[in-house]
Scaffold this motif. Structure first.
Motif, PDB file in Angstrom:
ATOM      1  N   TYR A  87     -11.379  49.157 -25.443  1.00  0.00           N
ATOM      2  CA  TYR A  87     -10.774  48.033 -26.143  1.00  0.00           C
ATOM      3  C   TYR A  87     -11.834  47.036 -26.595  1.00  0.00           C
ATOM      4  O   TYR A  87     -12.856  46.860 -25.940  1.00  0.00           O
ATOM      5  N   ASN A  88     -11.583  46.375 -27.703  1.00  0.00           N
ATOM      6  CA  ASN A  88     -12.431  45.322 -28.228  1.00  0.00           C
ATOM      7  C   ASN A  88     -11.887  44.005 -27.678  1.00  0.00           C
ATOM      8  O   ASN A  88     -10.745  43.654 -27.965  1.00  0.00           O
ATOM      9  N   VAL A  89     -12.676  43.293 -26.876  1.00  0.00           N
ATOM     10  CA  VAL A  89     -12.185  42.135 -26.130  1.00  0.00           C
ATOM     11  C   VAL A  89     -12.999  40.887 -26.452  1.00  0.00           C
ATOM     12  O   VAL A  89     -14.221  40.922 -26.468  1.00  0.00           O
ATOM     13  N   ILE A  90     -12.279  39.794 -26.695  1.00  0.00           N
ATOM     14  CA  ILE A  90     -12.867  38.472 -26.868  1.00  0.00           C
ATOM     15  C   ILE A  90     -12.497  37.673 -25.622  1.00  0.00           C
ATOM     16  O   ILE A  90     -11.346  37.703 -25.192  1.00  0.00           O
ATOM     17  N   GLN A  91     -13.454  36.933 -25.063  1.00  0.00           N
ATOM     18  CA  GLN A  91     -13.184  36.143 -23.862  1.00  0.00           C
ATOM     19  C   GLN A  91     -13.066  34.658 -24.175  1.00  0.00           C
ATOM     20  O   GLN A  91     -13.780  34.149 -25.038  1.00  0.00           O
ATOM     21  N   ALA A  92     -12.163  33.991 -23.463  1.00  0.00           N
ATOM     22  CA  ALA A  92     -12.016  32.541 -23.560  1.00  0.00           C
ATOM     23  C   ALA A  92     -11.857  31.974 -22.153  1.00  0.00           C
ATOM     24  O   ALA A  92     -11.214  32.588 -21.305  1.00  0.00           O
ATOM     25  N   ALA A  93     -12.420  30.780 -21.929  1.00  0.00           N
ATOM     26  CA  ALA A  93     -12.453  30.185 -20.589  1.00  0.00           C
ATOM     27  C   ALA A  93     -11.245  29.312 -20.267  1.00  0.00           C
ATOM     28  O   ALA A  93     -11.028  28.982 -19.111  1.00  0.00           O
ATOM     29  N   ASP A  94     -10.477  28.927 -21.281  1.00  0.00           N
ATOM     30  CA  ASP A  94      -9.286  28.104 -21.050  1.00  0.00           C
ATOM     31  C   ASP A  94      -8.451  28.096 -22.325  1.00  0.00           C
ATOM     32  O   ASP A  94      -8.815  28.724 -23.326  1.00  0.00           O
ATOM     33  N   GLY A  95      -7.345  27.367 -22.300  1.00  0.00           N
ATOM     34  CA  GLY A  95      -6.437  27.356 -23.443  1.00  0.00           C
ATOM     35  C   GLY A  95      -7.038  26.800 -24.716  1.00  0.00           C
ATOM     36  O   GLY A  95      -6.779  27.316 -25.813  1.00  0.00           O
ATOM     37  N   ILE A  96      -7.857  25.773 -24.615  1.00  0.00           N
ATOM     38  CA  ILE A  96      -8.473  25.190 -25.805  1.00  0.00           C
ATOM     39  C   ILE A  96      -9.458  26.176 -26.423  1.00  0.00           C
ATOM     40  O   ILE A  96      -9.463  26.388 -27.642  1.00  0.00           O
ATOM     41  N   ASP A  97     -10.283  26.789 -25.590  1.00  0.00           N
ATOM     42  CA  ASP A  97     -11.215  27.816 -26.049  1.00  0.00           C
ATOM     43  C   ASP A  97     -10.446  28.974 -26.689  1.00  0.00           C
ATOM     44  O   ASP A  97     -10.831  29.499 -27.736  1.00  0.00           O
ATOM     45  N   ALA A  98      -9.320  29.343 -26.081  1.00  0.00           N
ATOM     46  CA  ALA A  98      -8.497  30.444 -26.606  1.00  0.00           C
ATOM     47  C   ALA A  98      -7.948  30.122 -27.991  1.00  0.00           C
ATOM     48  O   ALA A  98      -7.966  30.977 -28.882  1.00  0.00           O
ATOM     49  N   ILE A  99      -7.465  28.898 -28.189  1.00  0.00           N
ATOM     50  CA  ILE A  99      -6.926  28.505 -29.493  1.00  0.00           C
ATOM     51  C   ILE A  99      -8.006  28.600 -30.567  1.00  0.00           C
ATOM     52  O   ILE A  99      -7.768  29.126 -31.662  1.00  0.00           O
ATOM     53  N   GLU A 100      -9.196  28.109 -30.267  1.00  0.00           N
ATOM     54  CA  GLU A 100     -10.304  28.169 -31.234  1.00  0.00           C
ATOM     55  C   GLU A 100     -10.622  29.615 -31.599  1.00  0.00           C
ATOM     56  O   GLU A 100     -10.761  29.954 -32.781  1.00  0.00           O
ATOM     57  N   LYS A 101     -10.725  30.470 -30.592  1.00  0.00           N
ATOM     58  CA  LYS A 101     -11.063  31.869 -30.849  1.00  0.00           C
ATOM     59  C   LYS A 101      -9.917  32.591 -31.538  1.00  0.00           C
ATOM     60  O   LYS A 101     -10.143  33.450 -32.392  1.00  0.00           O
ATOM     61  N   PHE A 102      -8.683  32.238 -31.195  1.00  0.00           N
ATOM     62  CA  PHE A 102      -7.520  32.842 -31.837  1.00  0.00           C
ATOM     63  C   PHE A 102      -7.502  32.495 -33.324  1.00  0.00           C
ATOM     64  O   PHE A 102      -7.292  33.366 -34.169  1.00  0.00           O
ATOM     65  N   LYS A 103      -7.743  31.237 -33.647  1.00  0.00           N
ATOM     66  CA  LYS A 103      -7.756  30.818 -35.054  1.00  0.00           C
ATOM     67  C   LYS A 103      -8.832  31.556 -35.844  1.00  0.00           C
ATOM     68  O   LYS A 103      -8.621  31.910 -37.001  1.00  0.00           O
ATOM     69  N   ASN A 104      -9.986  31.805 -35.225  1.00  0.00           N
ATOM     70  CA  ASN A 104     -11.091  32.496 -35.907  1.00  0.00           C
ATOM     71  C   ASN A 104     -10.806  33.964 -36.167  1.00  0.00           C
ATOM     72  O   ASN A 104     -11.321  34.535 -37.136  1.00  0.00           O
ATOM     73  N   ASP A 105     -10.018  34.611 -35.293  1.00  0.00           N
ATOM     74  CA  ASP A 105      -9.790  36.062 -35.391  1.00  0.00           C
ATOM     75  C   ASP A 105      -8.310  36.422 -35.398  1.00  0.00           C
ATOM     76  O   ASP A 105      -7.937  37.538 -35.065  1.00  0.00           O
ATOM     77  N   MET A 106      -7.455  35.490 -35.784  1.00  0.00           N
ATOM     78  CA  MET A 106      -6.009  35.635 -35.675  1.00  0.00           C
ATOM     79  C   MET A 106      -5.480  36.935 -36.278  1.00  0.00           C
ATOM     80  O   MET A 106      -4.585  37.556 -35.732  1.00  0.00           O
ATOM     81  N   HIS A 107      -6.052  37.366 -37.379  1.00  0.00           N
ATOM     82  CA  HIS A 107      -5.527  38.550 -38.061  1.00  0.00           C
ATOM     83  C   HIS A 107      -6.003  39.865 -37.438  1.00  0.00           C
ATOM     84  O   HIS A 107      -5.514  40.926 -37.810  1.00  0.00           O
ATOM     85  N   LYS A 108      -6.942  39.766 -36.498  1.00  0.00           N
ATOM     86  CA  LYS A 108      -7.428  40.970 -35.823  1.00  0.00           C
ATOM     87  C   LYS A 108      -6.940  41.069 -34.378  1.00  0.00           C
ATOM     88  O   LYS A 108      -6.983  42.134 -33.781  1.00  0.00           O
ATOM     89  N   ILE A 109      -6.497  39.948 -33.804  1.00  0.00           N
ATOM     90  CA  ILE A 109      -6.049  39.932 -32.407  1.00  0.00           C
ATOM     91  C   ILE A 109      -4.621  40.473 -32.333  1.00  0.00           C
ATOM     92  O   ILE A 109      -3.731  39.980 -33.015  1.00  0.00           O
ATOM     93  N   VAL A 110      -4.440  41.492 -31.501  1.00  0.00           N
ATOM     94  CA  VAL A 110      -3.124  42.130 -31.361  1.00  0.00           C
ATOM     95  C   VAL A 110      -2.465  41.830 -30.018  1.00  0.00           C
ATOM     96  O   VAL A 110      -1.276  42.071 -29.850  1.00  0.00           O
ATOM     97  N   LEU A 111      -3.245  41.312 -29.081  1.00  0.00           N
ATOM     98  CA  LEU A 111      -2.720  41.039 -27.741  1.00  0.00           C
ATOM     99  C   LEU A 111      -3.513  39.907 -27.110  1.00  0.00           C
ATOM    100  O   LEU A 111      -4.740  39.855 -27.244  1.00  0.00           O
ATOM    101  N   VAL A 112      -2.795  39.018 -26.426  1.00  0.00           N
ATOM    102  CA  VAL A 112      -3.425  37.953 -25.649  1.00  0.00           C
ATOM    103  C   VAL A 112      -3.053  38.183 -24.190  1.00  0.00           C
ATOM    104  O   VAL A 112      -1.880  38.348 -23.856  1.00  0.00           O
TER     105      VAL A 112
END
Length: 122
Positions: A32-57
């Protein structure tokens, strides 16, 4: 192309670096291709950057700065069809949104993989 590239990215969110690292290694080891985030704020930033490629949180619920439920609400407002798995040892502490999966800590690597495979195959 490995299965993670075909399926899209998984956003892994947990403030506990040890848990996040172990889950990252487990999922990457399965292709699996995995992006890591340390908390909810970090997750939102990373989600916005890759929203169209992220299939699961996969997200812890209780975290500093922003909890998993709050970040879930923002992510689903941006992408209503995103699939989410919550992880927590305290699931009774907060009401969970309808239709989300929960991995109750402690869980086994097999529990994680079964849940991920089940959600991504639907």
């Amino acid at each position: 192309m490995n299965c993670g590239e075909k399926l899209g990215k998984i956003l892994l969110v947990d403030d506990d670096e040890l848990i996040r690292s172990m889950l990252f290694d487990l999922l990457v080891g399965q292709g699996y291709n995995v992006i890591q985030a340390a908390d909810g704020i970090d997750a939102i930033e990373k989600f916005k950057n890759d929203m169209h490629k992220i299939v699961l949180v996969i997200s812890d619920i209780i975290m500093p700065r922003m909890d998993g439920i709050s970040s879930y609400k923002i992510m689903t407002s941006l992408s209503p069809s995103i699939k989410v798995v919550f992880m927590s040892g305290y699931t009774s502490a907060q009401p969970l949104p309808d239709g989300v999966s929960v991995l109750t800590k402690p869980f086994s690597p097999l529990d994680v993989l079964k849940t991920v495979q089940s959600l991504l195959s639907n």
